[in-house]
Design a protein around this motif. Structure first.
Motif, PDB file in Angstrom:
ATOM      1  N   THR A  71       0.835  -1.205   0.000  1.00 28.85           N
ATOM      2  CA  THR A  71       0.000   0.000   0.000  1.00 28.85           C
ATOM      3  C   THR A  71       0.868   1.252   0.000  1.00 28.85           C
ATOM      4  OG1 THR A  71      -0.140  -0.150   2.414  1.00 28.85           O
ATOM      5  CG2 THR A  71      -1.963  -1.074   1.135  1.00 28.85           C
ATOM      6  N   LYS A  72       2.041   1.156   0.627  1.00 26.87           N
ATOM      7  CA  LYS A  72       2.949   2.299   0.647  1.00 26.87           C
ATOM      8  C   LYS A  72       3.710   2.351  -0.669  1.00 26.87           C
ATOM      9  CE  LYS A  72       6.963   4.252   2.883  1.00 26.87           C
ATOM     10  NZ  LYS A  72       8.156   3.965   3.657  1.00 26.87           N
ATOM     11  N   LYS A  73       3.513   3.406  -1.410  1.00 30.93           N
ATOM     12  CA  LYS A  73       4.214   3.570  -2.677  1.00 30.93           C
ATOM     13  C   LYS A  73       5.467   4.398  -2.459  1.00 30.93           C
ATOM     14  CE  LYS A  73       1.205   1.264  -4.951  1.00 30.93           C
ATOM     15  NZ  LYS A  73       1.524  -0.064  -5.419  1.00 30.93           N
ATOM     16  N   ARG A  74       6.474   4.099  -3.240  1.00 32.83           N
ATOM     17  CA  ARG A  74       7.768   4.777  -3.118  1.00 32.83           C
ATOM     18  C   ARG A  74       8.056   5.579  -4.382  1.00 32.83           C
ATOM     19  NH1 ARG A  74      10.979   1.460   0.854  1.00 32.83           N
ATOM     20  NH2 ARG A  74       9.612  -0.229   1.454  1.00 32.83           N
ATOM     21  N   LEU A  76      10.010   6.712  -7.846  1.00 34.89           N
ATOM     22  CA  LEU A  76      10.382   5.999  -9.056  1.00 34.89           C
ATOM     23  C   LEU A  76      11.799   5.429  -8.988  1.00 34.89           C
ATOM     24  CD1 LEU A  76       9.789   5.200 -12.010  1.00 34.89           C
ATOM     25  CD2 LEU A  76      10.555   7.488 -12.669  1.00 34.89           C
ATOM     26  N   GLY A  77      12.732   6.200  -8.488  1.00 33.88           N
ATOM     27  CA  GLY A  77      14.123   5.759  -8.397  1.00 33.88           C
ATOM     28  C   GLY A  77      14.285   4.487  -7.585  1.00 33.88           C
ATOM     29  N   TYR A  78      13.474   4.345  -6.541  1.00 36.49           N
ATOM     30  CA  TYR A  78      13.527   3.136  -5.708  1.00 36.49           C
ATOM     31  C   TYR A  78      13.202   1.900  -6.538  1.00 36.49           C
ATOM     32  CZ  TYR A  78      11.950  -0.475  -2.488  1.00 36.49           C
ATOM     33  OH  TYR A  78      11.766  -1.674  -1.846  1.00 36.49           O
ATOM     34  N   TYR A  79      12.120   1.962  -7.305  1.00 36.66           N
ATOM     35  CA  TYR A  79      11.700   0.809  -8.105  1.00 36.66           C
ATOM     36  C   TYR A  79      12.713   0.483  -9.201  1.00 36.66           C
ATOM     37  CZ  TYR A  79       7.253   1.490  -5.734  1.00 36.66           C
ATOM     38  OH  TYR A  79       6.283   1.625  -4.780  1.00 36.66           O
ATOM     39  N   LEU A  80      13.242   1.515  -9.847  1.00 36.26           N
ATOM     40  CA  LEU A  80      14.236   1.292 -10.893  1.00 36.26           C
ATOM     41  C   LEU A  80      15.516   0.695 -10.320  1.00 36.26           C
ATOM     42  CD1 LEU A  80      13.660   4.546 -12.963  1.00 36.26           C
ATOM     43  CD2 LEU A  80      13.026   2.217 -13.629  1.00 36.26           C
ATOM     44  N   SER A  81      15.866   1.088  -9.118  1.00 40.63           N
ATOM     45  CA  SER A  81      17.028   0.523  -8.441  1.00 40.63           C
ATOM     46  C   SER A  81      16.781  -0.929  -8.045  1.00 40.63           C
ATOM     47  CB  SER A  81      17.355   1.357  -7.194  1.00 40.63           C
ATOM     48  OG  SER A  81      18.377   0.751  -6.442  1.00 40.63           O
ATOM     49  N   GLU A  82      15.618  -1.193  -7.482  1.00 40.92           N
ATOM     50  CA  GLU A  82      15.259  -2.561  -7.083  1.00 40.92           C
ATOM     51  C   GLU A  82      15.260  -3.504  -8.282  1.00 40.92           C
ATOM     52  OE1 GLU A  82      14.353  -4.095  -3.892  1.00 40.92           O
ATOM     53  OE2 GLU A  82      15.624  -2.375  -3.427  1.00 40.92           O
ATOM     54  N   ASP A 118       9.742   3.275 -22.936  1.00 45.07           N
ATOM     55  CA  ASP A 118       8.794   2.194 -22.612  1.00 45.07           C
ATOM     56  C   ASP A 118       8.944   1.744 -21.161  1.00 45.07           C
ATOM     57  OD1 ASP A 118       7.859   2.244 -25.194  1.00 45.07           O
ATOM     58  OD2 ASP A 118       8.923   0.436 -25.838  1.00 45.07           O
ATOM     59  N   THR A 119      10.184   1.683 -20.712  1.00 44.92           N
ATOM     60  CA  THR A 119      10.453   1.263 -19.327  1.00 44.92           C
ATOM     61  C   THR A 119       9.894   2.284 -18.353  1.00 44.92           C
ATOM     62  OG1 THR A 119      12.487   0.203 -20.120  1.00 44.92           O
ATOM     63  CG2 THR A 119      12.272   0.517 -17.742  1.00 44.92           C
ATOM     64  N   LEU A 120      10.119   3.551 -18.645  1.00 43.16           N
ATOM     65  CA  LEU A 120       9.589   4.615 -17.787  1.00 43.16           C
ATOM     66  C   LEU A 120       8.064   4.548 -17.742  1.00 43.16           C
ATOM     67  CD1 LEU A 120       9.767   7.200 -16.108  1.00 43.16           C
ATOM     68  CD2 LEU A 120       9.870   8.477 -18.261  1.00 43.16           C
ATOM     69  N   THR A 121       7.445   4.439 -18.890  1.00 38.60           N
ATOM     70  CA  THR A 121       5.982   4.375 -18.961  1.00 38.60           C
ATOM     71  C   THR A 121       5.455   3.194 -18.156  1.00 38.60           C
ATOM     72  OG1 THR A 121       6.024   5.420 -21.132  1.00 38.60           O
ATOM     73  CG2 THR A 121       4.013   4.232 -20.539  1.00 38.60           C
ATOM     74  N   PHE A 122       6.105   2.039 -18.295  1.00 35.67           N
ATOM     75  CA  PHE A 122       5.699   0.849 -17.552  1.00 35.67           C
ATOM     76  C   PHE A 122       5.743   1.102 -16.044  1.00 35.67           C
ATOM     77  CE2 PHE A 122       6.810  -2.953 -15.170  1.00 35.67           C
ATOM     78  CZ  PHE A 122       5.814  -3.832 -15.546  1.00 35.67           C
ATOM     79  N   PHE A 123       6.836   1.658 -15.558  1.00 30.07           N
ATOM     80  CA  PHE A 123       6.973   1.899 -14.118  1.00 30.07           C
ATOM     81  C   PHE A 123       6.004   2.964 -13.628  1.00 30.07           C
ATOM     82  CE2 PHE A 123      10.661  -0.708 -14.501  1.00 30.07           C
ATOM     83  CZ  PHE A 123      10.843  -1.251 -13.229  1.00 30.07           C
ATOM     84  N   LEU A 124       5.798   4.009 -14.411  1.00 29.39           N
ATOM     85  CA  LEU A 124       4.836   5.038 -14.015  1.00 29.39           C
ATOM     86  C   LEU A 124       3.429   4.465 -13.942  1.00 29.39           C
ATOM     87  CD1 LEU A 124       6.051   8.156 -16.039  1.00 29.39           C
ATOM     88  CD2 LEU A 124       6.270   7.756 -13.583  1.00 29.39           C
TER      89      LEU A 124
END
Length: 196
Positions: A71-74, A76-82, A118-124
């Motif tokens: 439920t806690k969203k972080r 964008l940089g966190y997800y790309l790093s993970e 495409d990667t950015l769009t997917f994560f957003l």
């Protein structure tokens, strides 16, 4: 109209393709090889080909299921790093540039060539709660960035010019005062008969 599949219903290869991380042909090759090497997972085959990193395979194969339920969203940089798509130094460099230019983190990551659009769009779309549809997010090209830099440069030049003009006025004012003082002094000396 066919309803759009949720992320949790998509196959591993579908997700990687949607994220712009592998090509359809690479998936086909890996699936074919998987029929031969039945003990290997699709992600392992993709890693063996160096088409993705192991961290990326782990993220999309295992971590993604946990993350989409959080439920806690972080940020964008966190997800790309993970996902193993951005390193710590890349994130720091993008943040520094972001502070200077005042543009979105993701746009700079794409512009710098760290990730694909495409990667950015997917994560957003899948991880960032305020996914850009309600914000002023837009992909920035080099022209836009250079325009912003030029505007900041012009603003600084205007500030510098105003400081110089201000200093010039003070100097001019001082010269006028000195000149006026000299004239007054000369007039005063002309009135005294023994000075001439």
């Amino acid at each position: 109209m066919i309803p759009k599949k949720s992320l949790k219903d998509k196959l591993f290869g579908e997700i990687l393709e949607e994220a712009g991380l592998i090509l359809p042909g690479q998936i086909q090759v890996a699936l074919m090889e998987q029929t031969i090497y039945t003990d290997l997972k699709l992600g392992e085959i993709l890693v063996l080909h160096n088409w993705i990193q192991q961290q990326t395979a782990d993220f999309f194969g295992e971590k993604i299921k946990i993350i989409i339920q959080e439920t806690k969203k972080r940020k964008l940089g966190y997800y790309l790093s993970e996902a193993g798509l951005l390193g710590e130094n890349q994130i720091k460099a993008i943040i520094e540039e972001q502070k200077k230019l005042g543009v979105k983190f993701g746009a700079l990551a794409v512009l710098k060539g760290c990730i694909k659009q495409d990667t950015l769009t997917f994560f957003l779309d899948n991880f960032v709660p305020d996914n850009g549809k309600t914000t002023d997010f837009q992909y920035l090209d080099k022209t836009t960035i250079n325009s912003k830099r030029e505007t900041k440069k012009q603003q600084q030049q205007e500030i510098d010019r105003n400081i110089i003009l201000s200093d010039t006025e003070i100097i001019t004012s001082s010269k006028t005062t000195v000149h006026n003082y000299e004239e007054l002094l000369q007039e005063g000396l002309d009135d005294i008969p023994w000075v001439n």
